[in-house]
Design an enzyme around this catalytic site. Structure first.
Site, PDB file in Angstrom:
ATOM      1  CG  HIS A 104       4.694   1.556  -2.302  1.00 38.21           C
ATOM      2  ND1 HIS A 104       4.994   1.672  -3.701  1.00 38.21           N
ATOM      3  CD2 HIS A 104       3.737   2.173  -1.781  1.00 38.21           C
ATOM      4  CE1 HIS A 104       3.948   2.687  -3.501  1.00 38.21           C
ATOM      5  NE2 HIS A 104       3.887   3.392  -2.387  1.00 38.21           N
ATOM      6  CD  GLU A 161       0.436   3.077  -0.632  1.00 36.99           C
ATOM      7  OE1 GLU A 161       0.235   4.592   0.199  1.00 36.99           O
ATOM      8  OE2 GLU A 161       0.844   3.410  -1.876  1.00 36.99           O
TER       9      GLU A 161
HETATM   10  P1  PGA Z   1       2.088  10.058  -2.811  1.00 33.39           P
HETATM   11  O1  PGA Z   1       2.588   8.769  -2.864  1.00 33.39           O
HETATM   12  O2  PGA Z   1       2.197  10.686  -1.908  1.00 33.39           O
HETATM   13  O3  PGA Z   1       3.622  10.480  -4.293  1.00 33.39           O
HETATM   14  O4  PGA Z   1       1.135   9.928  -3.822  1.00 33.39           O
HETATM   15  C1  PGA Z   1       1.989   7.673  -1.686  1.00 33.39           C
HETATM   16  C2  PGA Z   1       2.697   6.283  -2.058  1.00 33.39           C
HETATM   17  O5  PGA Z   1       3.678   5.708  -2.381  1.00 33.39           O
HETATM   18  O6  PGA Z   1       3.051   6.066  -0.408  1.00 33.39           O
END
Ligand code: PGA
Length: 234
Positions: A104, A161
């Protein structure tokens, strides 16, 4: 093919807060939502911090939820052994963990996990029967694919992401996400591709038209918000 709704709690929630969340979520799902999710082959994956994993797994068993399972947000790039402070894939055996988010952007940024670490984590996951969800953003998409052994590529899920959309409420246009999803499939092969970044009940349906699932951070923290996302995904 299955679709995925991943609730990423990050390092939020203590035991009591998690318990209250789970109690209410189970109540909501047992009113027919759980059956609808199962029918539509949509899997909800709750990814709490490590200490809360048994609590979540026990709650899912207790409430007999069919469409919900447990994941983790990371694991060690090293095997079991003398790595103080790490949580290895072996430590997770027997805890009902079925998925792991790997690489991540927050893990890469704050804990300095790199694409080679992620490749090692993928190996450990697969040896333990945990499905790896490899998170990528465009600057290192190619680098991450190259770091993975080509034989493991068909075994992974990939999550796009984009950093600018994470935790900001700045939602990305679906068409732009769709382009990157296509690129990911060119680079990684025909793997399931998820999207994460400011996903909420209002935009989830659009993202699910072009991706195989979503990661929900902010809107997974409040159980009402997350249940709304789940309903909107149906
Ligand atoms: P968020 O986070 O929905 O707060 O944008 C998503 C993630 O980090 O996977």
């Amino acid at each position: 093919m299955s679709r995925y709704l991943i609730a990423n709690w990050k390092s939020n929630k203590n035991r009591q807060e998690a318990q209250a969340w789970l109690q209410e979520f189970a109540r909501q799902l047992k009113g027919g939502l759980d059956a609808q999710l199962t029918e539509q082959d949509i899997l909800v994956v709750l990814t709490p911090a490590f200490p809360l994993v048994p609590l979540v797994a026990d709650a899912l068993t207790q409430h007999q939820l069919q469409a919900v399972t447990v994941g983790v947000q990371s694991l060690s790039a090293y095997p079991a052994g003398s790595y103080t402070g790490s949580v290895s894939a072996r430590n997770l055996e027997g805890l009902s963990v079925e998925y792991a988010l790997l690489g991540h952007s927050e893990d890469r940024r704050y804990l300095h996990t790199n694409s080679h670490d992620v490749a090692n984590q993928v190996e450990h996951c697969l040896q333990t029967g945990i499905v790896p969800i490899v998170c990528v953003d465009t600057p290192y998409l190619q680098e991450q694919a190259q770091a993975l052994d080509s034989v493991v590529l068909p075994e992974v899920l990939v999550a796009y992401e984009p950093l600018a959309a994470i935790g900001t409420g700045d939602e990305y246009p679906v068409a732009e996400v769709a382009e990157v999803v296509t690129r990911i499939r060119t680079v990684f092969g025909k793997v399931p591709v998820l999207y994460g970044g400011s996903v909420d009940a209002g935009n989830v349906a659009g993202f699910l038209e072009i991706a195989d699932g979503v990661l929900v951070g902010t809107d997974s923290l409040d159980v009402a918000d997350f249940t709304a996302v789940v309903r909107a995904a149906l």
